[in-house]
Motif scaffolding. Structure first.
Motif, PDB file in Angstrom:
ATOM      1  N   ARG A  79       0.970 -97.783  92.200  1.00  0.00           N
ATOM      2  CA  ARG A  79       2.138 -98.210  91.629  1.00  0.00           C
ATOM      3  C   ARG A  79       1.705 -99.290  90.095  1.00  0.00           C
ATOM      4  NH1 ARG A  79       7.249-101.392  93.999  1.00  0.00           N
ATOM      5  NH2 ARG A  79       7.897-102.013  91.948  1.00  0.00           N
ATOM      6  N   ALA A  82       0.623 -96.808  87.633  1.00  0.00           N
ATOM      7  CA  ALA A  82       1.607 -96.287  86.833  1.00  0.00           C
ATOM      8  C   ALA A  82       2.338 -97.113  86.168  1.00  0.00           C
ATOM      9  CB  ALA A  82       2.678 -95.547  88.149  1.00  0.00           C
ATOM     10  N   ASP A 102       7.091 -82.778  77.879  1.00  0.00           N
ATOM     11  CA  ASP A 102       6.797 -82.830  79.440  1.00  0.00           C
ATOM     12  C   ASP A 102       5.539 -83.553  79.584  1.00  0.00           C
ATOM     13  OD1 ASP A 102       9.170 -81.749  80.275  1.00  0.00           O
ATOM     14  OD2 ASP A 102       8.379 -79.709  80.034  1.00  0.00           O
ATOM     15  N   SER A 105       6.295 -87.000  79.427  1.00  0.00           N
ATOM     16  CA  SER A 105       7.119 -87.573  80.079  1.00  0.00           C
ATOM     17  C   SER A 105       6.547 -87.598  81.493  1.00  0.00           C
ATOM     18  CB  SER A 105       8.447 -86.419  80.344  1.00  0.00           C
ATOM     19  OG  SER A 105       9.224 -86.616  81.364  1.00  0.00           O
ATOM     20  N   LEU A 106       5.340 -87.059  81.734  1.00  0.00           N
ATOM     21  CA  LEU A 106       4.772 -87.266  83.309  1.00  0.00           C
ATOM     22  C   LEU A 106       4.468 -88.532  83.725  1.00  0.00           C
ATOM     23  CD1 LEU A 106       3.552 -85.786  85.576  1.00  0.00           C
ATOM     24  CD2 LEU A 106       1.406 -85.621  84.124  1.00  0.00           C
ATOM     25  N   PRO A 107       4.069 -89.573  83.044  1.00  0.00           N
ATOM     26  CA  PRO A 107       3.825 -90.684  83.504  1.00  0.00           C
ATOM     27  C   PRO A 107       4.939 -91.559  83.569  1.00  0.00           C
ATOM     28  CG  PRO A 107       3.103 -90.901  81.338  1.00  0.00           C
ATOM     29  CD  PRO A 107       3.281 -89.291  81.629  1.00  0.00           C
ATOM     30  N   GLU A 109       7.802 -90.025  84.710  1.00  0.00           N
ATOM     31  CA  GLU A 109       8.445 -89.529  86.095  1.00  0.00           C
ATOM     32  C   GLU A 109       7.679 -90.208  87.143  1.00  0.00           C
ATOM     33  OE1 GLU A 109       8.469 -85.134  86.015  1.00  0.00           O
ATOM     34  OE2 GLU A 109       8.916 -85.299  83.927  1.00  0.00           O
ATOM     35  N   ILE A 110       6.360 -90.277  87.079  1.00  0.00           N
ATOM     36  CA  ILE A 110       5.476 -90.789  88.249  1.00  0.00           C
ATOM     37  C   ILE A 110       5.952 -92.346  88.455  1.00  0.00           C
ATOM     38  CG2 ILE A 110       3.172 -91.557  88.882  1.00  0.00           C
ATOM     39  CD1 ILE A 110       2.173 -88.978  87.487  1.00  0.00           C
ATOM     40  N   ARG A 112       8.746 -93.210  88.178  1.00  0.00           N
ATOM     41  CA  ARG A 112      10.034 -93.289  88.731  1.00  0.00           C
ATOM     42  C   ARG A 112      11.302 -93.862  87.632  1.00  0.00           C
ATOM     43  NH1 ARG A 112      10.212 -92.092  93.912  1.00  0.00           N
ATOM     44  NH2 ARG A 112      12.368 -92.506  94.272  1.00  0.00           N
ATOM     45  N   VAL A 113      10.783 -93.474  86.135  1.00  0.00           N
ATOM     46  CA  VAL A 113      11.778 -94.094  85.371  1.00  0.00           C
ATOM     47  C   VAL A 113      12.896 -93.141  85.110  1.00  0.00           C
ATOM     48  CG1 VAL A 113      11.875 -94.386  82.629  1.00  0.00           C
ATOM     49  CG2 VAL A 113       9.902 -94.994  83.964  1.00  0.00           C
ATOM     50  N   SER A 114      14.181 -93.672  84.884  1.00  0.00           N
ATOM     51  CA  SER A 114      15.125 -92.465  85.095  1.00  0.00           C
ATOM     52  C   SER A 114      15.340 -91.407  83.842  1.00  0.00           C
ATOM     53  CB  SER A 114      16.848 -93.508  85.036  1.00  0.00           C
ATOM     54  OG  SER A 114      16.900 -94.001  84.056  1.00  0.00           O
ATOM     55  N   ARG A 115      16.049 -90.561  84.077  1.00  0.00           N
ATOM     56  CA  ARG A 115      15.894 -89.446  83.239  1.00  0.00           C
ATOM     57  C   ARG A 115      16.360 -89.903  81.884  1.00  0.00           C
ATOM     58  NH1 ARG A 115      17.242 -83.249  85.083  1.00  0.00           N
ATOM     59  NH2 ARG A 115      16.079 -82.519  83.082  1.00  0.00           N
ATOM     60  N   ARG A 118      13.918 -91.962  79.951  1.00  0.00           N
ATOM     61  CA  ARG A 118      12.669 -91.213  79.876  1.00  0.00           C
ATOM     62  C   ARG A 118      12.856 -90.503  78.169  1.00  0.00           C
ATOM     63  NH1 ARG A 118      12.460 -88.903  85.246  1.00  0.00           N
ATOM     64  NH2 ARG A 118      13.095 -86.788  84.085  1.00  0.00           N
TER      65      ARG A 118
ATOM     66  N   ARG B   9       9.129 -79.872  88.501  1.00  0.00           N
ATOM     67  CA  ARG B   9       7.851 -79.800  88.112  1.00  0.00           C
ATOM     68  C   ARG B   9       7.201 -78.799  89.031  1.00  0.00           C
ATOM     69  NH1 ARG B   9       4.836 -82.349  84.247  1.00  0.00           N
ATOM     70  NH2 ARG B   9       6.110 -84.009  83.304  1.00  0.00           N
ATOM     71  N   LEU B 329      -2.677 -91.320  86.966  1.00  0.00           N
ATOM     72  CA  LEU B 329      -1.493 -91.849  86.235  1.00  0.00           C
ATOM     73  C   LEU B 329      -0.740 -92.729  87.417  1.00  0.00           C
ATOM     74  CD1 LEU B 329      -0.506 -89.304  83.759  1.00  0.00           C
ATOM     75  CD2 LEU B 329      -1.664 -91.357  83.147  1.00  0.00           C
TER      76      LEU B 329
END
Lengths: 241, 423
Positions: A79, A82, A102, A105-107, A109-110, A112-115, A118, B9, B329
């Protein structure tokens, strides 16, 4: 602030044991740009891995913002990475078959940032590296420089407090490399983000506030900006001669 | 990583390896196809069997016979003589029959609405003015037994009325239409003792479709119970079989009571079977067939499990770097594992949907042809039930996830430093 206290990392066992880091200590102030300079096998990458929580040295402490990350549980370390750390690699590691969007966006998403959030952050990061027009392209269609800019966008998207860059210009020609350096240092100064560059390139190292020379798992010297400037001048003069 | 993002994904990773995903899914698809068809055939078969039962029997009905002694049909040793009417077979064996006393006893059992002796009656012939004579069976009309009515209303049949199967109507020159209703047919009975013949003129009440489903079939006339009784009595009068019956149908007053009545009848010293007991073998047969088909499907699914494991292992190897990056990450082990399990689930979903979809398509197209070949009439052998699709797809997704456990564990365990080493 990052405080590294007496860390030791050994690979292998008994006769095959190899000491990658031997009682290393250093302190990096917040917002500094730091170069960890050393040849391959010197332990510079291991030091970076230890400071970023990717690796766990068997001895010592890595205290970041008052917290010893070596004492955290795996979940908490993940965490921490991240949320607080951005990575840039020599070989970019962008996902070629995914879109630029994308990739960035990956980090997020990891983490857990809301859509909804993002989108704004990805757009902002891409704007910072001037890749807005490539948002929908596949990452594999980008040039080397663009890929590294994309990697930077990915590293800064989650607004980390520390960015680790492992030979960020190693695979780039000098003109493109300069651009990337400017981008990194610019971001470092502008956002007061700690930038730690692992490199064997003295010229790139010379541009940092702080230079850590590492050899055979030990710190040879730590130079601050002004001292370093003189030394680099001397080296360059030497080269010219 | 949030669940929705992980699923997204996972789906995207599969799209990037379309051919491989499709091929792996197809393996599962074969299993899904077989199982879907097996379930459809099972459902169709059961429907068909229960159609047969409902067109022959009434669920409230019990078939009651005198209790058979262990050795009553045993030809290896002499049997003791028992008083009462019996049907004689050669070789010293006989089958006891029900008497009027027995019927009265049955009638007194609780929840029994009606006791009808089984009239083992056949007409000598049936004919109509200017037509040939035809052999015919006789059966009391039972409204609970379903049949397809072509003309007239079977309903409340009167004593001088008859219901004709369409095959009889045709040979007797009666069109299958309302104009035939009320026309008179003549049914001749013969007395077994004296050979005396008696003619019963009966008005056509209704014409029903001769059904291959029905044991009553094309050669049995249905008339009122009283008429059948009268005809039967006439034919056996003066013989030892007068006032004796091979069995009786005992009608419970309600479906729910059929089982209780059955027990009471058995306790009273008779053999009793419900319609389902009689037809149960049909269901058993269908279930065995369905089980075999499902077994083949399960075998196909088992094979595809190895396919999934293999594909997912290769996928993990191929994407070592990607996994390393995600872990660097800050993606948690659990989330990495979940990503690969979801990919497996997608494969399962795709395979299940493809297989059962193709099965539905093929089955729907084949149904008329199958019905035609097996002459099932309008009923279809393959009946697709919505729940079976949900169960198959869900089940296969589960199987796929289970197969994905090993590869996903490998992915989760990957050391990001190793994975990202470029040398």
């Amino acid at each position: 602030m990052i405080e590294v206290k007496h860390i030791t990392k050994t690979y292998g066992k008994k006769q095959n044991a190899f000491v990658a880091l031997d009682d290393v200590s250093l302190t990096i102030p917040k917002g500094a740009s730091v170069a960890i300079l050393g040849k391959s096998g010197s332990g510079k990458s291991t030091l970076m891995h230890a400071m970023s929580g990717l690796d766990r040295p068997e001895k010592g402490e890595v205290i970041i913002d008052g917290q010893n990350i070596l004492k955290l549980k795996q979940k908490a370390v993940d965490r921490f990475r991240a949320e607080k750390i951005g990575f840039i690699f020599q070989s970019f590691f962008v996902q070629g078959n995914e879109s630029v969007y994308d990739n960035v966006s990956l980090p997020l998403e990891i983490a857990r940032v809301s859509r909804g959030k993002r989108k704004a952050r990805v757009d902002e990061a891409l704007r910072a590296v001037e890749l807005t027009d490539k948002t929908k392209s596949k990452a594999r269609n980008l040039s080397g420089g663009q890929k590294q800019r994309l990697a930077i966008a990915r590293a800064i998207a989650n607004e980390p407090s520390i960015i680790f860059a492992d030979e960020p210009t190693g695979n780039l020609d000098s003109v493109t490399g300069d651009k990337i350096e400017k981008l990194l240092f610019g971001y470092n100064k502008q956002k007061n983000v700690t930038l730690i560059i692992v490199t064997h390139d003295p010229e790139l190292a010379a541009k940092c506030d702080m230079l850590v020379n590492i050899k055979d798992g030990k710190i040879e010297s730590i130079e601050q900006a002004d001292v370093k400037a003189a030394k680099v001048t001397r080296r360059v003069t030497k080269k010219v001669q | 990583m949030k669940l929705a993002d992980t699923i997204r994904r996972a789906g995207r990773s599969l799209r990037q390896a379309k051919a491989r995903t499709l091929l792996t899914s197809l393996a599962i698809g074969v299993g899904a196809f077989t199982i879907t068809l097996a379930l459809a055939a099972g459902a169709g078969g059961r429907q068909y069997a229960s159609d047969i039962i409902s067109s022959n029997t009434d669920v409230r009905e019990l078939y009651v016979q005198p209790k058979m002694d262990e050795g009553s049909m045993d030809f290896t040793k002499p049997q003791e003589y028992v008083e009462g009417p019996a049907m004689q077979f050669g070789g010293g064996a006989s089958m006891k029959m029900l008497t009027e006393d027995d019927l009265a006893k049955l009638e007194k059992i609780e929840n029994v609405a009606e006791v009808t002796p089984i009239y083992n009656a056949s007409a000598l012939y049936i004919t109509r003015e200017g037509q040939k004579k035809y052999q015919a069976g006789l059966e009391p009309y039972n409204a609970a037994i379903k049949s397809e009515v072509l003309a007239g209303v079977p309903g409340d049949i009167k004593e001088d009325e008859v219901i004709l199967p369409s095959a009889f109507a045709e040979v007797l020159g009666l069109p299958l239409a309302e104009e035939s209703i009320g026309k008179v047919v003549n049914v001749a009975m013969a007395n077994a003792a004296t050979g005396e013949e008696k003619m019963y003129p009966l008005k056509v009440r209704a014409i029903i479709k001769s059904s291959i489903l029905s044991a009553v079939g094309s050669t049995t006339l249905q008339t009122s119970r009283a008429t059948v009784a009268e005809m039967y009595d006439f034919s056996v009068e003066g013989t030892p079989l007068a006032k004796a019956y091979v069995g009786a149908t005992v009608m419970a007053n309600d479906e729910a009571n059929a089982e209780d009545v059955k027990q009471a009848v058995i306790d009273a010293g008779y053999d009793a079977q419900t319609a389902e007991d009689l037809m149960g073998f049909l269901f058993q047969f269908i279930n065995v067939l369905m089980g075999i088909l499902i077994g083949f499907g399960a075998l196909a699914v088992l094979t595809s499990v190895f396919g999934i494991i293999n594909t997912q292992y290769i996928s993990v190897l191929e994407r070592t770097q990607q996994i390393g990056l995600m872990k660097a990450l800050g993606m948690r082990r659990r989330d990495v594992g979940r990503l690969f399990k979801f990919e497996a689930a997608w494969i399962g979903f795709l395979g299940g949907a493809l297989g059962s979809g193709v099965a539905l398509l093929a089955g729907t197209m084949a149904n008329p042809w199958i019905s035609d070949t097996l002459s099932l009439g309008d009923s279809h052998l393959l009946i697709f039930q919505p729940w079976s699709f949900a169960a198959i797809i869900g089940g296969l997704m589960f199987v796929a996830v289970v197969s994905g456990i090993l590869p996903s564990r490998k992915a989760a365990k990957l050391d990001p430093i190793e994975a990202l080493r470029t040398e």
